[in-house]
Design a protein around this motif. Structure first.
Motif, short mmCIF file in Angstrom:
data_model
loop_
_atom_site.label_atom_id
_atom_site.label_comp_id
_atom_site.label_asym_id
_atom_site.label_seq_id
_atom_site.Cartn_x
_atom_site.Cartn_y
_atom_site.Cartn_z
N UNK A 70 0.79 -1.24 0.00
CA UNK A 70 0.00 0.00 0.00
C UNK A 70 0.82 1.28 0.00
N UNK A 71 2.14 1.18 -0.15
CA UNK A 71 2.99 2.39 -0.17
C UNK A 71 3.17 2.86 -1.61
N UNK A 72 3.49 4.15 -1.77
CA UNK A 72 3.79 4.66 -3.11
C UNK A 72 5.11 5.42 -3.09
N UNK A 73 5.77 5.45 -4.26
CA UNK A 73 7.08 6.11 -4.35
C UNK A 73 6.91 7.61 -4.26
N UNK A 74 7.73 8.24 -3.44
CA UNK A 74 7.67 9.70 -3.23
C UNK A 74 9.10 10.18 -3.06
N UNK A 75 9.53 11.19 -3.79
CA UNK A 75 10.83 11.82 -3.61
C UNK A 75 12.00 10.83 -3.69
N UNK A 76 13.15 11.22 -3.19
CA UNK A 76 14.37 10.41 -3.31
C UNK A 76 15.07 10.28 -1.97
N UNK A 77 15.91 9.25 -1.87
CA UNK A 77 16.71 9.09 -0.66
C UNK A 77 18.12 9.61 -0.93
N UNK A 78 18.71 10.33 0.01
CA UNK A 78 20.11 10.76 -0.07
C UNK A 78 20.83 10.12 1.10
N UNK A 79 22.10 9.76 0.91
CA UNK A 79 22.83 9.13 2.02
C UNK A 79 24.28 9.60 2.01
N UNK A 80 24.88 9.71 3.17
CA UNK A 80 26.32 9.98 3.29
C UNK A 80 26.83 9.12 4.43
N UNK A 81 27.56 8.11 4.08
CA UNK A 81 28.07 7.19 5.11
C UNK A 81 29.37 7.73 5.71
N UNK A 82 29.55 7.54 7.00
CA UNK A 82 30.77 8.03 7.68
C UNK A 82 31.96 7.20 7.26
#
Ligand code: ACO
Length: 173
Positions: free
Chosen positions: A161-173
């Motif tokens: 029941x979820x829908x795609x919205x926006x984007x994920x950004x990540x910065x790993x230490x």
């Protein structure tokens, strides 16, 4: 080993928060409940390994982490699906609640760390975990429930029941 009843366990949150319809929709060999302080021994980390690299720091460190979560009121809702015939964990998931200053001090549910034992995948266990976590998030008053996932898992979350919205950004230490 047969299932340990919920009443004999120290649980992370009140089991009544898990909707009855989700409990009833599981196969009769399965039980869904909040994480318990003894779940290190039921293979909690083994199931999480399906998702990513997990370092086992030993039971004492695991129990400490359990109590860190338990002493944050209304924040961590980690649940498990247990195989009743062996009293081992076959599915895990968490919704954690973020408190905001916007939307009238609104709260948001973040679904995290969903994993189902490889041998048990494809039996709707993941779907039931997401149904339960979403219901908990909504029962606690979250105005939205969100999660990050890989492209591969988008169809699964759409089925939930979820829908795609926006984007994920990540910065790993
Ligand atoms: N692609 C397409 N459809 C899928 C996929 C997929 N990768 N995975 C499940 N589905 C579909 C199923 O076919 C089913 O559809 P149906 O209702 O038409 O029959 C529906 O989604 C529900 O599937 P479940 O049987 O509930 O899925 P399962 O119990 O296997 O759990 C999960 C899915 C959690 C992704 C499991 O495969 C898993 O543990 N994968 C490895 C770890 C992982 O990637 N976890 C998610 C990380 S994202 C996060 O934690 C927020």
């Amino acid at each position: 080993m047969p299932l340990t009843p919920d009443t004999e366990l120290e649980l992370l949150f009140a089991p009544e928060l898990i909707p009855l319809d989700v409990k009833l929709s599981l196969h009769s060999d399965l039980h869904i409940r909040p994480l318990a302080s003894t779940d290190y021994r039921r293979g909690h980390l083994d199931v999480l390994r399906v998702l990513t690299v997990v370092s086992d720091l030993g039971e004492e460190a695991w129990v400490e982490q359990f109590h860190r979560q338990r002493t944050c009121p209304d924040t961590y809702y980690t649940l498990v699906v247990v195989d009743k015939t062996t009293d081992t964990i076959v599915g895990v998931g968490c919704v954690f609640i973020e408190r905001k200053f916007l939307r009238g001090n609104g709260i948001v549910g973040h679904i995290e760390d969903i994993a189902v034992d490889e041998k048990q995948q494809g039996k709707k266990i993941g779907l039931r975990i997401i149904n339960a976590l979403t219901a908990i998030s909504e029962r606690k008053g979250c105005y939205k429930t969100i999660l990050n996932c890989s492209d591969k898992n988008i169809p699964f979350y759409e089925k939930c029941g979820f829908e795609k919205k926006e984007n994920e950004m990540a910065k790993y230490a």
